[in-house]
Enzyme design. Structure first.
Site, PDB file in Angstrom:
ATOM      1  N   TYR A  93     -24.878   5.092  -4.560  1.00  0.00           N
ATOM      2  CA  TYR A  93     -24.007   6.256  -4.674  1.00  0.00           C
ATOM      3  C   TYR A  93     -23.787   6.575  -6.152  1.00  0.00           C
ATOM      4  O   TYR A  93     -23.950   7.710  -6.592  1.00  0.00           O
ATOM      5  CB  TYR A  93     -22.665   6.004  -3.978  1.00  0.00           C
ATOM      6  N   GLU A 153       0.523  16.434  19.983  1.00  0.00           N
ATOM      7  CA  GLU A 153      -0.052  15.814  18.775  1.00  0.00           C
ATOM      8  C   GLU A 153       0.993  15.021  18.016  1.00  0.00           C
ATOM      9  O   GLU A 153       2.181  15.293  18.138  1.00  0.00           O
ATOM     10  CB  GLU A 153      -0.565  16.923  17.834  1.00  0.00           C
ATOM     11  N   LYS A 157       3.261  14.162  14.966  1.00  0.00           N
ATOM     12  CA  LYS A 157       3.847  14.958  13.887  1.00  0.00           C
ATOM     13  C   LYS A 157       3.821  14.097  12.633  1.00  0.00           C
ATOM     14  O   LYS A 157       4.646  13.200  12.449  1.00  0.00           O
ATOM     15  CB  LYS A 157       5.280  15.370  14.235  1.00  0.00           C
ATOM     16  N   ASP A 183       4.288  12.800   9.053  1.00  0.00           N
ATOM     17  CA  ASP A 183       5.379  12.994   8.095  1.00  0.00           C
ATOM     18  C   ASP A 183       4.825  12.894   6.676  1.00  0.00           C
ATOM     19  O   ASP A 183       4.978  11.893   5.994  1.00  0.00           O
ATOM     20  CB  ASP A 183       6.444  11.919   8.344  1.00  0.00           C
ATOM     21  N   GLU A 210      -1.744  17.985   6.937  1.00  0.00           N
ATOM     22  CA  GLU A 210      -0.760  17.175   6.251  1.00  0.00           C
ATOM     23  C   GLU A 210      -1.467  16.149   5.368  1.00  0.00           C
ATOM     24  O   GLU A 210      -2.402  15.490   5.804  1.00  0.00           O
ATOM     25  CB  GLU A 210       0.045  16.459   7.341  1.00  0.00           C
ATOM     26  N   TYR A 212      -4.928  15.007   7.346  1.00  0.00           N
ATOM     27  CA  TYR A 212      -5.216  15.311   8.747  1.00  0.00           C
ATOM     28  C   TYR A 212      -5.006  16.805   8.964  1.00  0.00           C
ATOM     29  O   TYR A 212      -3.956  17.339   8.587  1.00  0.00           O
ATOM     30  CB  TYR A 212      -4.251  14.558   9.674  1.00  0.00           C
ATOM     31  N   LYS A 234       2.361  21.978  21.705  1.00  0.00           N
ATOM     32  CA  LYS A 234       1.929  23.359  21.487  1.00  0.00           C
ATOM     33  C   LYS A 234       1.340  23.921  22.773  1.00  0.00           C
ATOM     34  O   LYS A 234       0.649  23.198  23.498  1.00  0.00           O
ATOM     35  CB  LYS A 234       0.840  23.402  20.400  1.00  0.00           C
ATOM     36  N   LYS A 254      11.289  15.193  18.342  1.00  0.00           N
ATOM     37  CA  LYS A 254      11.690  14.161  17.393  1.00  0.00           C
ATOM     38  C   LYS A 254      12.003  12.849  18.114  1.00  0.00           C
ATOM     39  O   LYS A 254      12.392  12.853  19.277  1.00  0.00           O
ATOM     40  CB  LYS A 254      12.923  14.627  16.612  1.00  0.00           C
ATOM     41  N   CYS A 256      16.063 -21.047 -11.116  1.00  0.00           N
ATOM     42  CA  CYS A 256      15.080 -20.782 -10.058  1.00  0.00           C
ATOM     43  C   CYS A 256      15.477 -21.553  -8.795  1.00  0.00           C
ATOM     44  O   CYS A 256      15.690 -22.770  -8.854  1.00  0.00           O
ATOM     45  CB  CYS A 256      13.689 -21.204 -10.507  1.00  0.00           C
ATOM     46  N   CYS A 299      12.562 -24.461  -8.242  1.00  0.00           N
ATOM     47  CA  CYS A 299      12.330 -25.590  -9.147  1.00  0.00           C
ATOM     48  C   CYS A 299      13.502 -25.855 -10.096  1.00  0.00           C
ATOM     49  O   CYS A 299      13.486 -26.834 -10.842  1.00  0.00           O
ATOM     50  CB  CYS A 299      11.048 -25.384  -9.945  1.00  0.00           C
ATOM     51  N   CYS A 327      11.179 -16.730 -13.059  1.00  0.00           N
ATOM     52  CA  CYS A 327      11.118 -18.168 -13.263  1.00  0.00           C
ATOM     53  C   CYS A 327       9.949 -18.407 -14.206  1.00  0.00           C
ATOM     54  O   CYS A 327       8.803 -18.113 -13.872  1.00  0.00           O
ATOM     55  CB  CYS A 327      10.870 -18.891 -11.934  1.00  0.00           C
ATOM     56  N   CYS A 348       5.907 -23.899 -11.253  1.00  0.00           N
ATOM     57  CA  CYS A 348       6.928 -23.828 -10.188  1.00  0.00           C
ATOM     58  C   CYS A 348       6.234 -23.799  -8.828  1.00  0.00           C
ATOM     59  O   CYS A 348       5.363 -22.961  -8.595  1.00  0.00           O
ATOM     60  CB  CYS A 348       7.777 -22.571 -10.371  1.00  0.00           C
TER      61      CYS A 348
HETATM   62  S1  IVH Z   1       1.917  22.778  13.578  1.00  0.00           S
HETATM   63  C1  IVH Z   1       2.779  26.728  13.549  1.00  0.00           C
HETATM   64  N1  IVH Z   1       1.180  20.277  13.948  1.00  0.00           N
HETATM   65  O1  IVH Z   1       5.699  19.543  10.580  1.00  0.00           O
HETATM   66  C2  IVH Z   1       3.233  25.351  13.662  1.00  0.00           C
HETATM   67  N2  IVH Z   1       2.761  20.764  12.242  1.00  0.00           N
HETATM   68  O2  IVH Z   1       8.526  20.301  10.759  1.00  0.00           O
HETATM   69  C3  IVH Z   1       3.408  24.688  12.392  1.00  0.00           C
HETATM   70  N3  IVH Z   1       3.481  18.800  10.948  1.00  0.00           N
HETATM   71  O3  IVH Z   1       5.550  22.373   8.515  1.00  0.00           O
HETATM   72  C4  IVH Z   1       2.691  23.480  12.170  1.00  0.00           C
HETATM   73  N4  IVH Z   1       2.228  17.330  12.011  1.00  0.00           N
HETATM   74  O4  IVH Z   1       4.016  20.394   7.965  1.00  0.00           O
HETATM   75  C5  IVH Z   1       1.952  21.122  13.238  1.00  0.00           C
HETATM   76  N5  IVH Z   1       0.408  18.129  14.350  1.00  0.00           N
HETATM   77  C6  IVH Z   1       1.180  18.972  13.637  1.00  0.00           C
HETATM   78  C7  IVH Z   1       2.010  18.529  12.576  1.00  0.00           C
HETATM   79  C8  IVH Z   1       2.798  19.460  11.901  1.00  0.00           C
HETATM   80  C9  IVH Z   1       3.111  17.514  11.022  1.00  0.00           C
HETATM   81  C10 IVH Z   1       4.465  19.323   9.975  1.00  0.00           C
HETATM   82  C11 IVH Z   1       4.088  20.643   9.340  1.00  0.00           C
HETATM   83  C12 IVH Z   1       5.264  21.555   9.607  1.00  0.00           C
HETATM   84  C13 IVH Z   1       6.352  20.578   9.869  1.00  0.00           C
HETATM   85  C14 IVH Z   1       7.474  21.201  10.661  1.00  0.00           C
END
Ligand code: IVH
Length: 690
Positions: free
Chosen positions: A36, A117, A119, A121, A177, A227, A298, A323, A417, A420, A435, A440
């Site tokens: 590479y 899906e 969510k 963070d 994200e 992702y 969704k 949530k 410590c 020791c 220490c 130790c």
């Molecule tokens: S859909 C139109 N899918 O969560 C719908 N959002 O609290 C908007 N997020 O701003 C996004 N995983 O940054 C969607 N599988 C997922 C997600 C996701 C994380 C975030 C996204 C959004 C925030 C809302």
């Protein structure tokens, strides 16, 4: 047959990007690192010699663009929406009822059920692909306007610079994200704690911070991943998208080389969504190496989504965040104890009254350092709020002062410590209490555990308990002794069968061939973790070269600063360290690593520093030209610097060059007088400068 440069460059780009994808996304490497590097270097050379052949989707664009002074703004094609929240099954049920009211009783059949899906963070970003090529990467910002962080996003190896396959709309924004994996996050925070730097509160902040760097070289050093979960075309017209449902969207993104989060599901009914969400919360969540703060449900059909529309221009009616229960609990702080880390740092930790958080029982929490305990004013006996940070390591958020009875006792770091008994020392710059006794037993044990660990020498079977045994049996006192262990010595140990003893000896033998970078990490040099170890190993190539390097020479390694350089030099001067190295060398442990490829050329062996603003040419081009001719570009001026290229507003580095008598070429607006620098001209000037 040699191809014309343009064709060869295209071929190399294709090969390198495919290899990257196989390595970073599929986790199925197809090309050896050396190969590479060789192909990469060849591409760099072609592009340096023919700057007109550079393209935005070239893998060379993933590294080394010049730092920016501010992040430009970017207006999203279509606003990036946020989501409404449902905190339990009931609230999700209420959402479905609203869907029926808006879309009719057949909303679900027409909508093709739900897509469920994770969510993630992290930090939301939008990737604009023009004719399949990544053109812009931007943060979410206000939802309408974000910040253009294209050079930074290009450094993420799992974001394709060119979409795979065919059938991409001419202009599309792919949203998703960016996240910071847990394991790397924990490790980074531990390193920051040890270095006395402020800690990141969570992986999301760490990801967002890394993404908004002005210098993409810094982002490149962070283990960020991506992702994807949605896509839009201009005007938000779903008819122009090559998929009809959210499920197809995810599948298509995957086929384009965009990573998609695992564990998404198609659900025909809300009951299935509930079951999915419970499974994710109770089982899946604990297995992930990235943070999630719930699920997203969704309506599957994109046409149905379009029909349902957006509420108040902010939240889609067709999607909802589910949530999870908060992962914070209150409990009693029973005690604060201290253990000794491998570098001698005293690490305080909390002993808690066992409490259940998010499905597991928590009894201990990290406290990082004394400063943190003082800042939070934690007292033994306090009622405290505990959080599972990054789902794995529990942390104390704060005490609950209202629940104090007056019997709480403030805590301070012991002055000896705990293992020791040696009086501790405080590092002047660091928050750390140390220490100082290199022998130790507490330090030694941790150092050995680190040496054998996966990111280091990776000696399978040499577990914590096993190391404790060999230390207790006086068979091992430093890492060098591991290599003189024999099966006969091991079999008498408790619970170690003859066969396992032999396997362990084999694993130890095998570890001798690890590359130098692993060894450097394993040695436990202060401030030298995986990244620094790799930079050092690739630069110096051999342990010998590094051992004899001066602090200035170590500083020349790109990405290595003063703290690491002086720690490295100091470590090699320690007699105990030298003794250890002697044993490792005698045992035949590998001490080399292929060096970062060096081009042959007119500038071979010369080191350059670029400073100030040079008109008409980017720093990246200059660097490319210099490196293409075999030169090296570093960031600080020393006696070893061959030449400094100084543009307008050059400051301290130019001063230093003059002081040290280093050659300088001034490339300012005045000296260039409107001329444009090209490669030939630059090389000629260098050759002609006395
Ligand atoms: S859909 C139109 N899918 O969560 C719908 N959002 O609290 C908007 N997020 O701003 C996004 N995983 O940054 C969607 N599988 C997922 C997600 C996701 C994380 C975030 C996204 C959004 C925030 C809302």
């Amino acid at each position: 047959m040699t191809l014309p440069p343009a064709q060869r460059a295209a071929e190399l780009r294709e090969q390198l990007e495919r290899a990257s994808y196989e390595y970073y996304v599929l986790d199925r490497p197809s090309l050896a690192d050396r190969d590479y590097d060789r192909l990469f270097r060849e591409l760099q050379e072609i592009e340096a010699a023919h700057p007109e052949l550079r393209t935005p989707d070239s893998p060379t664009m993933r590294v080394g663009t010049a730092p920016q002074s501010a992040l430009p703004k970017h207006t999203h094609l279509v606003p990036m929406l946020s989501l409404g929240n449902a905190f339990d099954d009931q609230e999700l049920q209420e959402w479905e009822e609203k869907l029926r009211r808006a879309g009719g009783d057949d909303v679900l059949t027409r909508g093709g059920g739900y897509s469920a899906e994770l969510k993630i963070d992290g930090a939301a970003v939008s990737l604009t692909y023009r004719d399949g090529v990544l053109a812009i990467g931007a943060t979410r910002g206000s939802g309408t306007i974000g910040e253009d962080v294209t050079p930074n996003l290009r450094t993420l190896r799992d974001i394709p610079l060119r979409l795979h396959g065919t059938g991409h709309p001419p202009l599309i924004e792919i949203r998703g994200e960016v996240y910071y994996p847990f394991d790397r996050f924990e490790r980074m925070n531990e390193e920051r704690a040890r270095a006395g730097e402020p800690l990141f509160a969570n992986p999301r902040n760490a990801a967002a911070g890394a993404l908004r760097q002005l210098d993409s070289a810094i982002t490149a050093q962070r283990p960020l991943h991506f992702y994807g979960y949605s896509a839009v075309t201009p005007e938000g017209d779903v008819a122009t998208l090559p998929f009809r449902t959210q499920w197809d969207l995810l599948e298509t993104l995957k086929s384009w080389g965009i990573p998609v989060a695992p564990h998404h599901a198609r659900c025909a009914t809300l009951a299935e969504v509930h079951a999915w969400a419970h499974d994710v919360e109770n089982r899946v969540r604990g297995q992930l190496n990235f943070a999630i703060d719930g699920g997203v449900v969704k309506v599957n059909s994109l046409a149905m989504q379009d029909e349902l529309g957006v509420i108040g221009g902010r939240e889609p009616r067709w999607a909802m965040a589910r949530k999870f229960a908060p992962d914070i609990a209150e409990t009693k702080l029973l005690d604060i104890r201290v253990n000794v880390g491998r570098t001698g740092t005293l690490n305080p930790y909390a002993v808690l009254e066992p409490v259940e958080i998010g499905g597991t029982t928590v009894k201990l929490a990290t406290l990082h350092n004394e400063e943190l305990i003082r800042a939070k004013d934690l007292r033994i006996g306090d009622t405290v709020q505990v959080k599972r940070a990054g789902e794995v390591i529990p942390q104390i958020i704060a005490p609950v002062p209202d629940k104090r009875t007056g019997a709480e006792v403030p805590w301070s770091m012991p002055d000896k410590c705990p293992v020791c008994g040696t009086p501790v020392v405080r590092d002047a710059e660091e928050v750390a209490v140390i220490c100082p006794n290199v022998a130790c037993p507490g330090r030694r044990l941790e150092a050995l555990v680190h040496f054998a660990s996966r990111g280091a020498m990776d000696i399978r079977g040499l577990s914590y308990a096993r190391i404790q045994q060999v230390v207790d049996a006086d068979l091992v006192s430093d890492a060098g002794d591991i290599y003189s262990l024999t099966a006969d010595q091991l079999t008498p140990l408790e619970r170690l069968a003859e066969k396992s003893a032999e396997q362990l000896i084999a694993a130890i033998g095998e570890s001798k061939s690890r590359p130098l970078s692993r060894l450097l990490n394993a040695l436990g040099i202060h401030h030298v973790g995986t990244t620094a170890a790799e930079l050092l190993a690739r630069h110096f190539g051999t342990l010998d070269a590094l051992q004899h390097a001066t602090a200035e020479q170590v500083l020349e390694v790109r990405g290595i600063g003063e703290t690491i350089a002086s720690a490295v030099v100091a470590w090699f001067q320690d007699p105990a360290a030298r003794k250890l190295l002697g044993k490792l060398r005698a045992a035949g442990v590998n001490t080399t690593e292929p060096r970062a490829a060096e081009a042959d050329g007119a500038l071979k062996g010369q080191t350059f520093v670029i400073t100030g603003t040079i008109p008409s040419v980017s720093r990246q081009h200059l660097t490319g030209w210099l490196e293409g001719a075999g030169g090296r570009v570093t960031s600080s001026v020393s006696k070893a610097t061959s030449l400094v290229l100084a543009g307008d507003d050059a400051g301290g580095k130019l001063e230093k060059a003059k002081q040290l008598g280093v050659r300088v070429i001034e490339l300012t607006g005045a000296t260039l007088a409107g001329r444009t620098i090209d490669r030939e001209m630059l090389l000629q000037m260098i050759q002609e400068t006395p």
